[in-house]
Scaffold this active site. Structure first.
Site, PDB file in Angstrom:
ATOM      1  N   SER A 201       7.735   6.480  32.231  1.00  0.00           N
ATOM      2  CA  SER A 201       8.307   7.577  33.018  1.00  0.00           C
ATOM      3  C   SER A 201       9.731   7.202  33.405  1.00  0.00           C
ATOM      4  O   SER A 201      10.014   6.063  33.774  1.00  0.00           O
ATOM      5  CB  SER A 201       7.433   7.874  34.233  1.00  0.00           C
ATOM      6  OG  SER A 201       7.103   6.689  34.922  1.00  0.00           O
ATOM      7  N   ALA A 204      13.788  11.897  36.532  1.00  0.00           N
ATOM      8  CA  ALA A 204      14.252  13.220  36.113  1.00  0.00           C
ATOM      9  C   ALA A 204      14.477  13.279  34.598  1.00  0.00           C
ATOM     10  O   ALA A 204      14.603  14.364  34.026  1.00  0.00           O
ATOM     11  CB  ALA A 204      15.540  13.579  36.843  1.00  0.00           C
ATOM     12  N   GLY A 205      14.506  12.109  33.948  1.00  0.00           N
ATOM     13  CA  GLY A 205      14.699  12.068  32.495  1.00  0.00           C
ATOM     14  C   GLY A 205      13.424  12.326  31.708  1.00  0.00           C
ATOM     15  O   GLY A 205      13.430  12.300  30.475  1.00  0.00           O
ATOM     16  N   GLY A 206      12.315  12.546  32.393  1.00  0.00           N
ATOM     17  CA  GLY A 206      11.066  12.865  31.715  1.00  0.00           C
ATOM     18  C   GLY A 206      10.314  11.636  31.254  1.00  0.00           C
ATOM     19  O   GLY A 206      10.426  10.556  31.849  1.00  0.00           O
ATOM     20  N   GLY A 232       4.715   9.685  39.044  1.00  0.00           N
ATOM     21  CA  GLY A 232       4.153   8.813  38.014  1.00  0.00           C
ATOM     22  C   GLY A 232       2.632   8.795  38.059  1.00  0.00           C
ATOM     23  O   GLY A 232       1.966   8.705  37.018  1.00  0.00           O
ATOM     24  N   ASP A 233       2.066   8.899  39.262  1.00  0.00           N
ATOM     25  CA  ASP A 233       0.605   8.926  39.397  1.00  0.00           C
ATOM     26  C   ASP A 233       0.038  10.226  38.834  1.00  0.00           C
ATOM     27  O   ASP A 233      -1.046  10.236  38.234  1.00  0.00           O
ATOM     28  CB  ASP A 233       0.201   8.765  40.867  1.00  0.00           C
ATOM     29  CG  ASP A 233       0.716   7.456  41.453  1.00  0.00           C
ATOM     30  OD1 ASP A 233       0.820   6.472  40.686  1.00  0.00           O
ATOM     31  OD2 ASP A 233       1.025   7.419  42.655  1.00  0.00           O
TER      32      ASP A 233
END
Lengths: 293, 293
Positions: A201, A204-206, A232-233
């Protein structure tokens, strides 16, 4: 069923103050309290999605009782003699965080957990191992659990950092899901662990994934303002469902990116905004990623 | 017996960090936890002196259970539905403090406490009312308890601040013991409340007392380095013993100053250094104070 493991859960306490001033005395305006820990966030997201989930891990003392009492997700923790930790976050215009390390785990408690975990893994399609380890556990704890889960034919997703991440990678889980900073800090390459997949992850960059089917990236179709804690969770929760349902990787990654965006839009970790989830699901932006030069 | 009242006790949590940085994440090095609240400090000092003491007040929830479990002093608290508060102190080169306000007390809980308190006061020679009030209690709570104690022929010492101190002063307790800043902030004169005495702690400047026997001050014979938190509570403990034993005021004030100095020399509030106490007892510096011009 998906089983989430939280070996170092926490009671998260958030204080709101007008302004944090070092070496001053503050009257706390409001106190917010809730169960914390990455594995519990994953479990809460899965539970809110209506997915069968069981939260397990280690829990102890009066603080552990607070966590269990407030946890709306089905759970079965192994009792420890030590006291479950707290985290204290002081919020003024931004957050100042104090993380306790957690209780010292005794060898017999770790042994008891492994036994209980094997039994749970036997009933699970997927096991999610997330977050930091409390003092007393070996660095390869997630590697040990990965092997135990595999012996029960359960798939494994690991979200960890540092030496714990490195040791887990060596055990070849089905998905290794650190964030970009954790991957770099652990000195690991952008490469799949064994026959599994690496999903990283990037805020904001996906998301980017290195999988047996190739390299993919999911790029957000719109920027979501909000609270990135727990994104991320949420991605891990989506990947666990995708693993269970054997979704193709582009589809899995699209789901993970959508759920992560929906988590950013929600006020607290472990929650998501269903409207944002629906919108992002409608316009997934997953593409084959270029190979590194 | 001396009864101490703590209506807003706390579970005091102290975090040690290398340096507190606003808006950063901190890994807590060490965690120290203990019962907190001015009335409990008074009770702990009395208990350590071997004086018969009972700690009472309001207690609730898992945090209240932590406080009661760790309290070595005989105690009998009235149970409340709310959760006893915490305080969090972050120590680097100095202390940064976060004080929760405390649980909301229901009217029927306050009524139940008054009843229990009357019964305890009937067995007590002296009652000590110390510290802040939790939300939901009336500002004149200490005034109400002062009258109830007097109805049972118990003497009363009050250590409070602000509107609570003002209201208590109007009820004329036997001793009113604010510190100098609290007295000034409450807009009260340096004058005895009714037939009682006013004792004002002035930190390193010692104590001054306005009593029916005249004005006295106790000046420290030596400067004590250490932790001033809890020095006022130690002084209150000494004054409670002096009230019980009907000591003449110069003697009472000398004891209070000595015990306060011994508390400064001890690491934590509610403790004292017996060697410093002995030394200060040997050379009390109590004199008649000049009248204000």
């Amino acid at each position: 069923m998906i089983v989430t493991v939280t070996l170092n859960p926490a009671w998260d306490v958030t204080y709101r103050v007008p302004r944090l001033t070092r070496h001053a005395s503050h009257r706390v305006g409001s106190v917010l309290e809730r169960p914390g820990g990455k594995g519990l966030n994953v479990a809460r997201v899965l539970h809110a999605l209506g997915e069968p989930v069981l939260a397990t891990g280690l829990m102890g003392g009066a603080t552990g009782a607070l966590v269990e009492g407030a946890l709306e997700v089905p759970h079965a923790f192994v009792r420890i003699a030590g006291e479950t930790r707290r985290t204290v976050t002081v919020v003024d215009s931004d957050a100042t965080v104090f993380n306790e390390r957690g209780p010292e785990i005794r060898p017999e408690e770790w042994a008891a957990f492994q036994e209980a975990f094997s039994a749970r893994a036997a009933e699970a399609e997927v096991v999610v191992l997330s977050g930091s380890l409390p003092p007393g556990l070996p660095e390869d704890a997630y590697a040990v659990l990965t092997r135990l889960a595999r012996a029960q034919s359960a798939k494994v997703l690991v979200d960890a950092a540092g030496a714990v991440l490195r040791a887990a990678a060596a055990a070849g889980p089905d998905v290794l899901k650190p964030n970009a900073a954790e991957l770099a800090a652990a000195g690991l390459p952008l490469a799949a662990p064994g026959r599994g997949a690496l999903v990283v992850s990037r805020g904001a960059g996906g998301l980017v994934a290195v999988t047996p089917e190739g390299r993919f990236e999911a790029v957000p179709s719109e920027t979501v303002d909000g609270n990135p804690t727990g994104a991320g969770d949420a991605a891990a929760a989506a990947l666990a469902v995708a693993l269970r349902d054997r979704l193709p990787w582009p589809r899995a990654l699209g789901e993970a990116a959508a759920l992560a965006a929906a988590a950013v839009a929600a006020p607290a970790a472990g929650e998501f905004d269903p409207e944002v989830l629906r919108r992002h699901r409608m316009s997934p932006r997953v593409r084959r990623a270029p190979c590194p030069s």
